[in-house]
Structure formats: C-alpha cells, structure tokens
Design a protein around this motif. Sequence first.
Motif: not given
Length: 68
Positions: A19-24, A31-33, A39-47, A51-58
């Motif tokens: 879960r990431l709390r940040a401005d756009d 997310l770029d870094v 490998t990360i999933t497409a982030p889901r934006e919430y009000p 932002w919520y996403f999954q990060l695959d570390t292997g």
Amino acid sequence: MARQPRQDRETLPGIAEVRLRADDPTAKVVLDVLRAHFTITAPREYPGDRWYFQLDTGNTAPDPDGEH
C-alpha cells in the motif's frame, strides 16, 4: 459508516501486498523504480492518494526436496 470486516488474504511466498500513500507524481516515481527491479501488478488507485499493488520478489518457497 461502519467498516466492513476484512477477509483473510492468502499470499504466495515472495509476493508482497503493498500500500502506497502518495500524490500522483510521487507514486509514478516509486512505481517506476520498483518496476526496474521487480515484477509488479497494475496498481489499483483508491481515493485519498492510496495505491495498492503486489510486488513479486521471486519464489522464496523451499524446494519440495528440501533444498533452497
């Protein structure tokens, strides 16, 4: 308004629920870094700049034969 109870989540070894709390602009940089290294999933934006996403570390699960 009352919150709904959370359901238990199942995760796979090596997968992080993030879960990431940040401005756009800040979220885009973070997310770029992360995409450069993981490998990360497409982030889901919430009000509320959330932002919520999954990060695959292997796969970190032990091998079935006991070797790592």
